[in-house]
Scaffold this active site. Structure first.
Site, mmCIF file in Angstrom:
data_model
loop_
_atom_site.group_PDB
_atom_site.id
_atom_site.type_symbol
_atom_site.label_atom_id
_atom_site.label_comp_id
_atom_site.label_asym_id
_atom_site.label_seq_id
_atom_site.Cartn_x
_atom_site.Cartn_y
_atom_site.Cartn_z
ATOM 1 N N HIS A 285 -35.049 -25.398 -29.682
ATOM 2 C CA HIS A 285 -36.273 -25.552 -28.885
ATOM 3 C C HIS A 285 -36.502 -24.421 -27.886
ATOM 4 C CE1 HIS A 285 -33.375 -26.989 -25.884
ATOM 5 N NE2 HIS A 285 -34.290 -26.680 -24.975
HETATM 6 C C1 UD1 Z 1 -38.143 -27.251 -21.073
HETATM 7 C C2 UD1 Z 1 -37.387 -26.254 -20.207
HETATM 8 C C3 UD1 Z 1 -36.147 -25.775 -20.951
HETATM 9 C C4 UD1 Z 1 -35.290 -26.954 -21.382
HETATM 10 C C5 UD1 Z 1 -36.148 -27.944 -22.166
HETATM 11 C C6 UD1 Z 1 -35.341 -29.180 -22.460
HETATM 12 C C7 UD1 Z 1 -38.789 -24.861 -18.742
HETATM 13 C C8 UD1 Z 1 -39.328 -23.503 -18.529
HETATM 14 N N1 UD1 Z 1 -38.200 -25.062 -19.923
HETATM 15 O O1 UD1 Z 1 -38.571 -26.554 -22.235
HETATM 16 O O2 UD1 Z 1 -35.360 -24.974 -20.079
HETATM 17 O O3 UD1 Z 1 -34.236 -26.483 -22.185
HETATM 18 O O4 UD1 Z 1 -37.295 -28.328 -21.405
HETATM 19 O O5 UD1 Z 1 -35.831 -29.881 -23.561
HETATM 20 O O6 UD1 Z 1 -38.888 -25.691 -17.879
HETATM 21 N N2 UD1 Z 1 -44.022 -31.336 -25.279
HETATM 22 C C9 UD1 Z 1 -44.510 -32.472 -25.883
HETATM 23 N N3 UD1 Z 1 -43.964 -33.670 -25.498
HETATM 24 C C10 UD1 Z 1 -42.988 -33.781 -24.560
HETATM 25 C C11 UD1 Z 1 -42.500 -32.600 -23.992
HETATM 26 C C12 UD1 Z 1 -43.018 -31.379 -24.355
HETATM 27 O O7 UD1 Z 1 -45.404 -32.440 -26.722
HETATM 28 O O8 UD1 Z 1 -42.559 -34.909 -24.251
HETATM 29 C C13 UD1 Z 1 -44.637 -30.048 -25.639
HETATM 30 C C14 UD1 Z 1 -45.483 -29.519 -24.485
HETATM 31 O O9 UD1 Z 1 -46.781 -30.033 -24.548
HETATM 32 C C15 UD1 Z 1 -45.422 -28.030 -24.709
HETATM 33 C C16 UD1 Z 1 -44.057 -27.806 -25.365
HETATM 34 O O10 UD1 Z 1 -43.616 -29.072 -25.829
HETATM 35 O O11 UD1 Z 1 -46.405 -27.641 -25.611
HETATM 36 C C17 UD1 Z 1 -43.049 -27.202 -24.423
HETATM 37 O O12 UD1 Z 1 -42.820 -28.065 -23.302
HETATM 38 P P1 UD1 Z 1 -42.337 -27.468 -21.887
HETATM 39 O O13 UD1 Z 1 -42.045 -28.586 -20.961
HETATM 40 O O14 UD1 Z 1 -43.268 -26.405 -21.424
HETATM 41 O O15 UD1 Z 1 -40.998 -26.686 -22.229
HETATM 42 P P2 UD1 Z 1 -39.753 -27.079 -23.137
HETATM 43 O O16 UD1 Z 1 -39.765 -26.215 -24.340
HETATM 44 O O17 UD1 Z 1 -39.704 -28.542 -23.307
HETATM 45 N N1 UDP Z 2 -30.793 -34.849 -26.744
HETATM 46 C C1 UDP Z 2 -31.197 -36.159 -27.034
HETATM 47 N N2 UDP Z 2 -31.998 -36.343 -28.112
HETATM 48 C C2 UDP Z 2 -32.407 -35.333 -28.922
HETATM 49 C C3 UDP Z 2 -31.976 -34.014 -28.626
HETATM 50 C C4 UDP Z 2 -31.182 -33.812 -27.504
HETATM 51 O O1 UDP Z 2 -30.843 -37.102 -26.318
HETATM 52 O O2 UDP Z 2 -33.131 -35.600 -29.888
HETATM 53 C C5 UDP Z 2 -29.950 -34.644 -25.551
HETATM 54 C C6 UDP Z 2 -28.656 -33.883 -25.821
HETATM 55 O O3 UDP Z 2 -27.658 -34.763 -26.287
HETATM 56 C C7 UDP Z 2 -28.341 -33.313 -24.447
HETATM 57 C C8 UDP Z 2 -29.728 -33.031 -23.884
HETATM 58 O O4 UDP Z 2 -30.632 -33.814 -24.653
HETATM 59 O O5 UDP Z 2 -27.718 -34.284 -23.620
HETATM 60 C C9 UDP Z 2 -30.032 -31.576 -24.022
HETATM 61 O O6 UDP Z 2 -31.369 -31.359 -23.773
HETATM 62 P P1 UDP Z 2 -32.176 -30.151 -24.414
HETATM 63 O O7 UDP Z 2 -31.469 -29.625 -25.584
HETATM 64 O O8 UDP Z 2 -33.568 -30.625 -24.564
HETATM 65 O O9 UDP Z 2 -32.211 -29.113 -23.208
HETATM 66 P P2 UDP Z 2 -31.183 -28.014 -22.654
HETATM 67 O O10 UDP Z 2 -29.866 -28.663 -22.437
HETATM 68 O O11 UDP Z 2 -31.155 -26.891 -23.630
HETATM 69 O O12 UDP Z 2 -31.826 -27.552 -21.391
#
Ligand code: UD1
Ligand code: UDP
Length: 360
Positions: free
Chosen positions: A208
């Protein structure tokens, strides 16, 4: 003591679950949870609050799906409004997301002490939004809770011994969470039956990070590697909505198994029964270690360098040939996943004790 805790993204709910549970044992602490709304799908947010018994957020700011500046800016303003009402003794932030930075900055400008959990991590790659968020958050935090010895070294190299901040080697709250939910996941999750997979007969993969999803060459390299490995051993990917959108937009072909993001209990069950892990996630790299699984990290750097140095993790980058080579080179025969790299599972208690003594 009144603490306002800021959460917004999936890994922060998992980290907060450990600390919020510990806070319940301390009647002299009142925690108010603020959810920025950054993650909002049921299986990216609500499921964690329900399954992990995390207190319901008192505020949900509903800010999401924006550019970095717009998201962080709106969060900053909305969190400031909350802090003007609540006037806490501390603001507590986790990790390195936009929600983290907005929370820390709003508090600091109001002279409210900031506690940063998961401080001191560095990838040394300033193109990553997470690196910017964590460096800025660390710099304005009053208490820095470091999960690893490496994190403390990083801060010392940056001169933190000369800054007015307290550094605490707390260990990792994600280890607390993994230990606490391990048994519950073993008995309550039926994910293996639900998707018809057998222990040891699949690879668990997630992807992601912006550096991979928003770079076509990297994304195609990773997807091509997953497709090829899947012909040998099933690759199961609980797919983040960001990646799902991009694969759809680019009309990329996938042969492996894509499922919706799962809750924490299912994720632990999937991790602890996988043959190995492939991921660009920060949290999942460590969970692979907690559950004794080798991890291929689909990035060029990791903040969790002790995993690579200890021989538990290989950095593959995002190139198909490198991922395939690293996969075929995995040999776990001699590996013992038994070093206390992330503390003793009592990071939350250490954090609470440090906050209490800081506020005296
Ligand atoms: C964010 C964090 C990243 C972290 C990740 C964990 C920042 C800059 N990035 O990235 O460090 O590793 O969360 O998962 O804060 N979206 C949905 N539904 C949701 C959530 C997100 O559709 O429930 C979509 C948003 O609309 C957007 C995209 O996913 O288009 C990215 O979401 P965003 O919160 O900007 O960043 P992440 O990639 O989730
Ligand atoms: N995780 C989860 N369900 C999923 C994918 C990840 O519960 O479908 C959990 C994972 O076990 C870990 C956390 O989410 O505890 C990690 O989050 P993510 O990979 O979104 O973000 P990051 O750690 O890279 O910031």
């Amino acid at each position: 003591m009144k603490i306002v805790t800021i959460v917004g993204a999936r890994p922060q709910f998992i980290k907060a679950s450990a600390l919020s549970r510990e806070i319940k044992n301390h009647s002299d602490i009142h925690e108010i949870l603020v959810h920025t709304g950054q993650h909002f799908d049921e299986n990216m947010s609500d499921i964690f609050f329900k399954e992990m018994d995390i207190p319901k957020p008192i505020y949900n700011l509903d800010i999401h799906s924006l550019t970095h500046g717009a998201m962080t800016g709106r969060m900053l303003e909305a969190i400031e409004n909350v802090l003007m009402i609540e006037r806490p003794d501390f603001v507590l932030v986790y990790g390195d997301t936009n929600s983290t930075l907005a929370g820390a900055l709003a508090a600091k400008k109001m002279h409210i002490p900031v506690a940063h959990v998961e401080a001191g991590l560095r990838s040394f790659n300033m193109l990553m939004p997470e690196e910017i968020n964590r460096i800025l958050t660390d710099r304005i935090s009053d208490i820095l809770f470091c999960p690893t010895a490496e994190a403390i070294d990083n801060l010392q190299h940056e001169g933190y011994d000369f800054f007015p901040a307290t550094i605490v080697n707390s260990g990792d709250v994600m280890y607390d969470a993994a230990l606490y939910y391990k048994q519950k996941a073993a008995t309550e999750s039926h994910i293996l039956e639900d998707i018809n997979i057998k222990p040891g007969k699949y690879i668990l993969a997630t992807i992601h990070r912006q550096e991979n999803t928003d770079n076509y060459e990297r994304l195609t390299g990773i997807i091509a590697a997953f497709n090829e490995i899947n012909s040998e051993l099933r690759v199961i990917v609980p797919m983040h909505p960001r990646t799902k959108k991009l694969l759809h937009q680019k009309e990329m072909h996938t042969d492996f198994t894509i499922i919706d993001p799962v809750g924490y209990l299912d994720m632990i069950k999937l991790t602890s029964n996988a043959a190995c892990i492939m991921t660009d996630s920060g949290g999942l790299q460590k969970e692979a270690y907690f559950f004794g699984k080798y991890c291929l990290t689909l990035r060029d750097q990791t903040e969790w360098v002790e995993l690579v140095e200890g021989g538990f993790n290989t950095l593959t980058g995002a190139d198909k040939a490198s991922i395939l080579k690293a996969y075929h080179d995995i040999n776990v025969d001699e590996i013992k996943f038994d070093k206390p790299l992330y503390g003793d599972g009592k990071a939350s208690l250490k954090i609470i004790k440090a906050l209490k003594s800081f506020s005296k």
